[in-house]
Design a protein around this motif. Structure first.
Motif, PDB file in Angstrom:
ATOM      1  N   VAL A 457     -13.676 -29.517  -5.332  1.00 16.51           N
ATOM      2  CA  VAL A 457     -14.635 -29.732  -6.415  1.00 16.51           C
ATOM      3  C   VAL A 457     -13.889 -30.356  -7.583  1.00 16.51           C
ATOM      4  N   GLY A 458     -14.552 -31.256  -8.275  1.00 14.50           N
ATOM      5  CA  GLY A 458     -13.918 -31.903  -9.423  1.00 14.50           C
ATOM      6  C   GLY A 458     -14.915 -32.144 -10.532  1.00 14.50           C
ATOM      7  N   LEU A 459     -14.423 -32.053 -11.763  1.00 19.27           N
ATOM      8  CA  LEU A 459     -15.268 -32.282 -12.931  1.00 19.27           C
ATOM      9  C   LEU A 459     -14.860 -33.588 -13.610  1.00 19.27           C
ATOM     10  N   VAL A 643     -20.145 -33.255 -11.843  1.00 17.97           N
ATOM     11  CA  VAL A 643     -19.458 -32.356 -10.915  1.00 17.97           C
ATOM     12  C   VAL A 643     -19.604 -32.938  -9.509  1.00 17.97           C
ATOM     13  N   CYS A 644     -18.474 -33.132  -8.865  1.00 11.21           N
ATOM     14  CA  CYS A 644     -18.492 -33.724  -7.530  1.00 11.21           C
ATOM     15  C   CYS A 644     -17.865 -32.760  -6.531  1.00 11.21           C
ATOM     16  N   GLU A 645     -18.467 -32.710  -5.351  1.00 11.33           N
ATOM     17  CA  GLU A 645     -17.849 -31.951  -4.260  1.00 11.33           C
ATOM     18  C   GLU A 645     -17.651 -32.880  -3.081  1.00 11.33           C
ATOM     19  N   VAL A 646     -16.460 -32.855  -2.516  1.00  6.54           N
ATOM     20  CA  VAL A 646     -16.188 -33.688  -1.340  1.00  6.54           C
ATOM     21  C   VAL A 646     -15.696 -32.823  -0.190  1.00  6.54           C
ATOM     22  N   GLU A 647     -15.815 -33.397   0.984  1.00  2.00           N
ATOM     23  CA  GLU A 647     -15.274 -32.741   2.163  1.00  2.00           C
ATOM     24  C   GLU A 647     -14.413 -33.765   2.907  1.00  2.00           C
ATOM     25  N   VAL A 648     -13.238 -33.332   3.364  1.00  2.00           N
ATOM     26  CA  VAL A 648     -12.297 -34.223   4.031  1.00  2.00           C
ATOM     27  C   VAL A 648     -12.068 -33.724   5.451  1.00  2.00           C
ATOM     28  N   ASP A 649     -12.112 -34.692   6.387  1.00  2.00           N
ATOM     29  CA  ASP A 649     -11.706 -34.366   7.746  1.00  2.00           C
ATOM     30  C   ASP A 649     -10.215 -34.679   7.864  1.00  2.00           C
ATOM     31  N   PRO A 650      -9.376 -33.670   7.978  1.00  2.00           N
ATOM     32  CA  PRO A 650      -7.939 -33.941   7.938  1.00  2.00           C
ATOM     33  C   PRO A 650      -7.439 -34.736   9.144  1.00  2.00           C
ATOM     34  N   ASP A 651      -8.203 -34.749  10.225  1.00  2.00           N
ATOM     35  CA  ASP A 651      -7.761 -35.498  11.405  1.00  2.00           C
ATOM     36  C   ASP A 651      -7.823 -37.003  11.191  1.00  2.00           C
ATOM     37  N   THR A 652      -8.859 -37.442  10.494  1.00  2.00           N
ATOM     38  CA  THR A 652      -9.053 -38.888  10.303  1.00  2.00           C
ATOM     39  C   THR A 652      -8.946 -39.327   8.855  1.00  2.00           C
ATOM     40  N   GLY A 653      -8.927 -38.369   7.931  1.00  2.00           N
ATOM     41  CA  GLY A 653      -8.906 -38.726   6.516  1.00  2.00           C
ATOM     42  C   GLY A 653     -10.250 -39.142   5.967  1.00  2.00           C
ATOM     43  N   GLU A 654     -11.304 -39.030   6.758  1.00  2.00           N
ATOM     44  CA  GLU A 654     -12.636 -39.392   6.247  1.00  2.00           C
ATOM     45  C   GLU A 654     -13.041 -38.419   5.138  1.00  2.00           C
ATOM     46  N   THR A 661     -23.445 -33.896  -9.090  1.00  2.00           N
ATOM     47  CA  THR A 661     -24.319 -33.431 -10.166  1.00  2.00           C
ATOM     48  C   THR A 661     -23.992 -34.195 -11.438  1.00  2.00           C
ATOM     49  N   ALA A 662     -25.018 -34.735 -12.066  1.00  2.00           N
ATOM     50  CA  ALA A 662     -24.816 -35.512 -13.290  1.00  2.00           C
ATOM     51  C   ALA A 662     -25.733 -34.970 -14.377  1.00  2.00           C
ATOM     52  N   VAL A 663     -25.123 -34.572 -15.472  1.00  2.00           N
ATOM     53  CA  VAL A 663     -25.904 -34.182 -16.646  1.00  2.00           C
ATOM     54  C   VAL A 663     -25.461 -35.079 -17.792  1.00  2.00           C
ATOM     55  N   ALA A 752     -14.355 -37.744 -11.385  1.00  2.00           N
ATOM     56  CA  ALA A 752     -14.956 -36.570 -10.741  1.00  2.00           C
ATOM     57  C   ALA A 752     -14.659 -36.582  -9.246  1.00  2.00           C
ATOM     58  N   VAL A 753     -14.768 -37.754  -8.627  1.00  2.00           N
ATOM     59  CA  VAL A 753     -14.539 -37.846  -7.184  1.00  2.00           C
ATOM     60  C   VAL A 753     -13.070 -37.576  -6.847  1.00  2.00           C
ATOM     61  N   ILE A 754     -12.169 -38.205  -7.587  1.00  2.00           N
ATOM     62  CA  ILE A 754     -10.751 -38.028  -7.260  1.00  2.00           C
ATOM     63  C   ILE A 754     -10.285 -36.615  -7.630  1.00  2.00           C
TER      64      ILE A 754
END
Lengths: 790, 264
Positions: A457-459, A643-654, A661-663, A752-754
Motif C-alpha cells: 500500500v502506498g500514499l 491511496v494505491c494498493e498493488v499486488e506483485v507476482d514474484p515469479d514473473t514480476g507482474e 482511492t483518490a480524494v 502512490a503507485v511506487i
C-alpha cells in the motif's frame, strides 16, 4: 430557472465526437491544397554537408522542396522560448537558435532538414525518400547527466558543457545547517522517466495564403491559438499579427504537447505563400513519437532532514533536467518555476533548497506534459516522505499528519516562493484512508501472501499550483507573456448567448462546463448558451488551456464579463421600468425593483438592448455584449490524498493495481462528472508513468521506443475501478472558488503507485525501483536480492 | 504505401495461380501485419493477392480427434467457436488472447503462422499441440513448420489452406504479454496427449520451439512443481528492452507450471 452548477450534465460536445462529426484539422481540406512531408534526420547529431533538392523535385507530383537555407534567405527567425530563467549569479539561460528547418546541423533524430510539397501525400513521401542529404555524422549524447561530463559531445557551440542554465531557489546555508543538525536524514536518488505524450490526434497544420488581402490562415492542433499566432508572427515569420488568423478546431487531446509553437506550423504557413497553394501536413504516429515535445526526464538527488519525532526540518534537492536539443516554448520554466516552487508539498518544512541544471542533449525537445514540473516535485516529496516513514519506523500516514500545514495556518507562505491560499490536507487524507479501508490493509496483505503474491500500500499527498498564472508573479519570474484569460459574452436580440473564450477545449468539456456556469449566472436555459473557442478571428486575445487554468482563470473571465452584462442590463431595465438603476436587482434571470412588482426577464432586456427605440443615447448605449480580462491574484492550489494498493507476482514480476482511492480538493465543482473524468484520465496517465511508459534512447541518440510496439501506453486492463471523493476548500481569490482539476491525477499518482510497489517488495529486501516498474525490472530486483541472499 | 497490383482470389487455386510462385507477390488474409508494413513502406510487393474472401478457406470442423481450421478463419471465430471450446479449450483461449478485439476480428490463423512472428501466439499451438499445416500442395508437420525468425517451411507462392490440430487429453495456454505491443514475451502451450506431454513455447526464441526439458519433467511427474523445477537455459533466447533472455527462461518454467496447474 433550473440550476446547473453542480449537476452531472452530459457533455454537449460528445454528440459530435461520438458520431464522428467532429472537425479536426486533418478533416479540413482547402481548395488547391498540397501535402507536405518533412525530411527528418535519421542521425542524432550530424553536419549537413549538402542537400540535393533536385532529386526530390524530379519526382512526379512534387510541387516544391524547401530547406533551412531557403527559410533563412527569407529572413525567417527561430522558434522562441517564452520564459527566461536567470541562473545562479544572475546568469541568464543560454538560448541557442532553433531554426524551423535545420540549416547546417541536425541535433536529434527527427530534426527537420527539408519539406517536400506535392500534389498528393504519397507523391510527397516519394519526394522525401528521393531527397538526397549528405550527412557528416557526429558523436551524440542522449543522457543529460552524461552531457555534463567533460569531453561530452556538444549540442550547441554557444553552450559549452551543454548547460542551458544552473539555477537555484531557497536558502542553501540554512538547509545545510538543518541537515547537519538533524536527528535523521533520508536520502533518495531517483530518475523521473521521460514520457512521450501520445494525444490520440497526432499534430497537423494547414497553411493558407490569400494574396487578395495578404492574409494568412493557419489551421493547427493547438491548445492556444492566440499564443501560436503571437509567437509565429512576431518572432518567426515577421507577419503583422492582424494579417494572420490561427484556427484550432476540434483538437483530440493535448496534455501539454499542443501548447508549443512547433516548426511545422511556421513552415506550412510560410510555404503556403512561397508555393502559392495551401499546404497541409499531418503527422503520422511515428513522426509524433520523434517530434512532439516529450515530458519529464529528471535525474534527482534529494535529502530530507527531520527531528526525532519525524518532523521535517529541511529538504535539499538537486536536479538535472533534460531539455532535449532545443528550448521548446515553455521548456525552461517547467523544471524551475513549476517544479522547485512546489517542493514544500503539503508540509511545513521550514527551509528548502533546490538546484536545477537544465541540459541540452541530442534528443527531442522536452517541455510541459500533463502536470509539468509538479508531478516531478510530487514524486520527489511523496517518495522521500514515505521512505523517511519507513526509516523512522512510523506509519506513512502518521508522518504526513505530523507535518501537514494546518487549516488555521492559511494563507501559508512556503520557503519556495508560493503562498497557499487555502486547504485542508488532513481532511483529504482521513477521507482517503477511510475510503480505501487502510485500517484493514494487513488482512489483505495476508490474503495475497496465501496466494503467493506480494501486496503493498502506498500514499501520495500531492499539491499543485494551477490557475496559471498571476501575470505579475510570472513576469517577475521571467515569463515573457502575461497569463490572464479573456472572455466575451454576447447576447443575441432573441436572448441566446454566445460566450467567446480564450480557453481552448481539447477534451476538457468546456462547451458544457462553461455553459452550465453561464446559464446559472444569467438565469437562462443552458441550451441557450454556446461556447466559442479556438479561432483568433472570433475570440478575444486569450492565453489558452494548460496548467489546469481553464475554469479558474478562463471561467473567471467569463464571470467578469457576465458581471458587466448584468450591470449594463440593470441600466437598460431601469430605463424600461422608469426606475433608478441603483434600485434594480438581478436574480436568476430577472431584473426587479425592490418594493415594487416591477420586473423584466433578461431576455426582454436583451431584446430591448438591440431594439433601442427610445434609448437616451447620451446615457445608454444599445447592445448587450461585454468582454473582460481576468488576471488572477495568485495561483490556485488543488491538493489531495491518493491511496494505491498493488499486488506483485514474484515469479514473473507482474504488478497489478488492485485498488486506487483518490480524494481531491478542487474547490467548487461545476460538473462533478467531468471532473471525475479528468481525474480518471490523469490517474491512468500516472499509472502509465509508474508502471508502463518509458522513453528509451540508445547512447547514440536513437529513439528505441519509437512506436507502440515498444512504448507501453496504459490500457483499460491496467486500471482498476477507482474510489473517489472530494473535499472542498473553495479557492479564496477567484469568483468561482474553483482550483482546477486537469492535471491532479497525473501529479499525485506515480508516487502512490511506487510507494505501494516498494511496500510490497520490502519483504524481499527491495527498497527502490525506477519507473516504469515493468515486470522485467521487478523480477530483476527480486532476483538480484535473491542471488545476493544466497 | 507504394503502389502494387491487387488481385482478389475466389479460390485457393486462383490465388496460387495469381501468385505464380513469385517471391514478390504476397498473400493478404486479415492484413494485420501486412497492411501496417505496407503503410510504413517497409515492404514493396509487386502484387498482393487477397485470400481473405475465399469461402473454402474459412470455417472450423471437428472430425474424430482432429480440429481443422480454415486458414482464413479469424481469431475471433476460433475464440468464439463452441466446437473449439469443447474439443481444445486451450486453443480457443489462445485465440482470445491475441491482440485486441479489432485484430481478432480481422486476423487469421493462416496469416499468423505464415508470417511466423516470433512473438505471435498461434505458433505455440502449432508446435505445442502437434498440428499439421496443410497447403495447396502438401502437409507440413507443426514441428517442422517454423524454421527461423519470420521464416517457415513454405515455398514462394505456397498457400496455407488449413491447419489441423489433434485433440489432446488436456491442454492449457499461458501468456506473458509484452506491456507495449501485447505480443507474447513468453507464451507456453502445455498439452497432455496420448503420446506424451508436449510443451510449445512462443515469444521466447527466434521461432516457436518445444521445451523438451519441461516435457521430460512433466512426462514423469505431471505437476506444476515439476515444471517450475526445470531451469531453462537462456542460450539462444531473445533479449530485448522488455525481457532479457534470463527472464524469458525463468518465465517459460513459470508459465508451464501455471498451465499444468490450470489443467489440474
Amino acid at each position: 430557472m433550473a440550476k446547473h452548477v453542480g449537476e452531472r450534465m452530459k457533455r454537449v460536445e460528445d454528440g459530435r465526437f461520438l458520431t464522428g462529426r467532429g472537425t479536426y484539422t486533418d478533416d479540413i481540406s482547402k481548395p488547391g491544397q498540397t501535402y507536405a512531408v518533412f525530411v527528418r534526420s535519421p542521425h542524432a547529431h550530424a553536419k549537413i554537408k549538402s542537400v540535393n533538392v533536385d532529386s526530390a523535385l524530379n519526382v512526379e507530383g512534387v510541387v516544391a522542396v524547401y530547406t533551412g537555407a531557403d527559410m533563412a534567405a527569407d529572413g525567417v527567425g527561430g522558434l522562441p522560448c517564452g520564459w527566461q530563467v536567470i541562473g545562479k549569479g544572475g546568469t541568464p539561460m543560454i538560448e541557442p537558435a532553433h531554426p524551423p528547418l535545420a540549416v547546417d546541423t541536425v541535433r536529434y533524430v527527427g530534426d527537420a532538414v527539408a519539406v517536400v510539397i506535392a500534389e498528393t501525400k504519397n507523391a510527397a513521401k516519394d519526394g522525401a525518400e528521393a531527397l538526397e542529404v549528405d550527412y557528416d555524422v557526429q558523436p551524440a549524447v542522449a543522457s543529460a547527466v552524461k552531457a555534463m561530463e567533460s569531453g561530452a559531445p556538444q549540442v550547441h557551440d554557444e553552450v559549452p558543457g551543454n548547460v542551458c542554465y544552473d539555477w537555484e531557489l531557497g536558502d542553501k546555508d540554512a538547509v545545510d545547517k538543518a541537515i547537519n543538525d538533524a536527528h535523521h536524514v533520508t536520502t533518495f536518488d531517483l530518475v523521473n522517466n521521460r514520457l512521450i505524450p501520445n494525444a490520440i490526434e497526432p499534430r497537423a497544420a494547414i497553411g493558407e495564403y490569400d494574396p487578395a488581402g495578404d492574409n494568412y490562415t493557419l489551421t493547427t492542433t493547438s491548445q492556444n491559438p492566440h499564443v501560436i499566432r503571437l509567437l509565429m508572427c512576431a518572432f518567426v515569420l515577421q507577419i503583422p499579427e492582424h494579417k494572420c488568423r490561427v484556427v484550432a478546431p476540434d483538437v483530440g487531446g493535448g496534455f501539454g504537447s499542443k501548447i508549443f509553437h512547433y516548426a511545422e506550423e511556421a513552415v506550412v504557413t510560410w510555404a503556403s505563400k512561397k508555393a502559392g497553394r495551401p499546404v497541409k501536413w499531418t503527422s503520422d504516429r511515428s513522426e509524433a513519437f520523434l517530434t512532439d515535445a516529450h515530458g519529464r526526464d529528471h535525474v534527482t538527488k534529494a535529502q530530507l532532514a527531520m527531528d526525532k519525532d519525524g518532523k521535517f526540518t529541511a529538504l535539499k534537492v538537486a536536479t538535472v533536467a533534460n531539455m532535449g536539443a532545443y528550448l521548446s516554448t515553455f521548456a525552461s520554466s517547467i523544471p524551475t518555476y513549476l517544479y522547485a516552487t512546489l517542493l514544500a508539498g503539503q508540509y511545513t518544512t521550514p527551509v528548502i533548497y533546490a538546484e536545477v541544471k537544465a541540459v541540452f542533449t541530442h534528443t527531442t525537445p522536452v517541455d510541459a506534459y500533463r502536470g509539468a514540473g509538479r508531478p516531478e516535485a510530487t514524486y520527489v516529496i511523496e517518495r522521500i516522505v514515505e521512505i523517511a516513514a519507513r526509516e523512522m519506523g512510523m506509519d506513512p500516514a502518521e508522518i504526513r499528519r505530523k507535518n501537514f500545514i494546518q487549516p488555521d495556518q492559511f494563507p501559508y507562505e512556503t520557503p519556495v516562493a508560493l503562498t497557499y491560499d487555502t486547504g485542508n490536507y488532513q481532511a483529504s487524507l482521513d477521507r482517503a484512508l477511510e475510503l480505501s479501508d487502510y485500517a484493514n490493509f494487513e488482512k489483505r496483505r495476508e490474503e495475497s501472501a496465501k496466494n503467493g503474491k506480494l501486496r503493498g500500500v502506498g500514499l501520495s499527498c500531492y499539491i499543485e499550483a494551477c490557475g496559471i498564472a498571476p501575470s505579475a508573479v510570472a513576469g517577475a519570474l521571467g515569463a515573457r507573456a502575461g497569463l490572464y484569460e479573456a472572455a466575451e459574452v454576447r447576447f443575441a436580440p432573441t436572448g441566446t448567448v454566445s460566450v467567446f473564450t480564450g480557453s481552448h477545449s481539447h477534451g476538457q468539456g468546456h462547451e458544457t462546463t462553461f455553459a452550465q456556469l453561464t446559464a446559472d449566472r444569467l438565469g437562462i436555459p443552458v441550451e441557450n448558451v454556446d461556447i466559442v473557442h479556438g479561432d483568433t478571428d472570433r475570440i478575444p486575445f486569450g492565453m489558452g488551456t494548460y496548467g489546469s487554468r481553464s475554469l479558474a482563470v478562463g471561467g473567471s473571465a467569463i464571470v467578469k464579463a457576465i458581471d458587466k452584462i448584468i450591470v449594463k442590463g440593470k441600466k437598460i431595465a431601469a430605463h424600461m421600468m422608469e426606475e433608478n438603476a441603483d434600485d434594480v436587482e438581478f436574480d436568476d434571470g430577472v431584473f426587479s425593483v425592490k418594493g415594487t412588482n416591477k420586473s423584466l426577464t433578461i431576455g426582454e432586456v436583451a431584446f430591448q438592448a438591440y431594439v433601442p427605440h427610445n434609448f437616451p443615447h447620451d446615457e445608454l448605449e444599445p447592445g448587450l455584449d461585454e468582454s473582460a480580462f481576468y488576471d488572477p491574484n495568485n495561483f490556485t492550489y488543488p491538493a489531495g490524498a491518493y491511496v494505491c494498493e498493488v499486488e506483485v507476482d514474484p515469479d514473473t514480476g507482474e504488478c497489478t493495481v488492485e485498488k486506487f482511492t483518490a480524494v481531491d480538493d478542487f474547490g467548487n465543482l461545476i460538473n462533478p462528472m467531468i471532473v471525475e473524468g479528468q481525474v480518471h484520465g490523469g490517474i491512468a496517465q500516472g499509472i502509465g508513468q509508474a508502471l508502463l511508459e518509458g522513453c528509451v534512447y540508445s547512447d547514440d541518440g536513437q529513439l528505441v521506443t519509437g512506436s507502440y510496439m515498444d512504448y507501453a501506453m496504459p490500457r483499460a486492463e491496467h486500471i482498476p475501478d477507482y474510489n473517489f471523493d472530494f473535499t472542498t476548500t473553495p479557492c479564496t481569490h477567484n469568483p468561482i472558488g474553483a482550483k482546477g482539476c486537469g492535471e491532479a491525477g497525473a501529479i499525485g499518482t506515480p508516487a502512490a503507485v511506487i510507494n505501494a510497489l516498494t511496500d510490497a517488495l520490502r519483504v524481499a529486501g527491495v527498497d527502490n525501483i525506477e519507473m516504469p516498474a515493468t515486470p522485467l525490472k521487478i523480477w530483476q530486483a527480486l532476483n538480484a536480492n535473491k542471488q545476493a541472499a544466497e | 504505401m507504394y503502389n502494387f497490383d491487387y488481385e482478389k482470389a475466389a479460390s485457393a487455386d486462383d490465388a496460387v495461380k495469381a501468385a505464380g510462385g513469385s517471391d514478390d507477390v504476397m498473400f493478404l488474409a486479415g492484413g494485420m501485419t501486412l497492411i501496417p508494413t505496407l503503410k510504413l513502406r517497409l515492404t514493396q510487393p509487386e502484387k498482393v493477392v487477397d485470400v481473405g474472401g475465399i469461402g473454402d478457406m474459412k470455417g472450423i470442423s471437428v472430425s474424430g480427434d482432429t480440429v481443422t481450421i480454415g486458414a482464413a478463419t479469424t481469431h475471433a471465430d476460433v475464440a468464439g467457436s463452441d466446437d473449439v471450446k469443447k474439443a481444445i479449450p486451450a486453443l480457443a483461449k489462445l485465440a482470445s488472447l491475441i491482440g485486441d478485439q479489432q485484430v481478432r476480428n480481422r486476423g487469421t490463423i493462416g496469416g499468423s503462422i505464415a508470417n511466423a512472428d516470433p512473438a505471435a501466439d498461434y505458433p505455440a499451438a502449432v508446435v505445442g499441440l502437434g498440428a499439421t499445416v496443410k497447403t495447396n500442395k502438401r502437409e507440413i508437420a507443426g514441428d517442422d513448420f517454423f524454421t527461423a525468425m519470420f521464416e517457415t517451411a513454405l515455398e514462394p507462392g505456397e498457400l496455407i489452406t488449413s491447419v489441423s490440430f489433434p485433440v489432446p487429453e488436456k491442454a492449457d495456454y499461458q501468456k506473458l504479454a509484452n506491456p507495449a505491443s501485447g505480443y507474447a514475451m513468453v507464451g507456453v502451450m502445455v498439452a497432455k496427449t496420448k503420446d506424451g506431454v508436449r510443451v510449445g513455447v512462443t515469444g521466447a526464441g527466434p521461432s516457436a520451439f518445444r521445451a523438451s526439458a519441461i516435457e521430460d519433467a512433466l512426462g514423469s511427474d505431471f505437476s506444476s512443481d515439476a515444471a517450475k523445477g526445470v531451469t531453462m537455459s537462456s542460450d539462444d533466447l531473445n533479449n530485448d528492452l522488455h525481457a532479457t533472455a534470463e527472464y524469458r527462461a525463468s518465465c517459460i518454467s513459470t508459465l508451464a507450471a501455471r498451465a499444468v496447474k490450470a489443467i489440474g
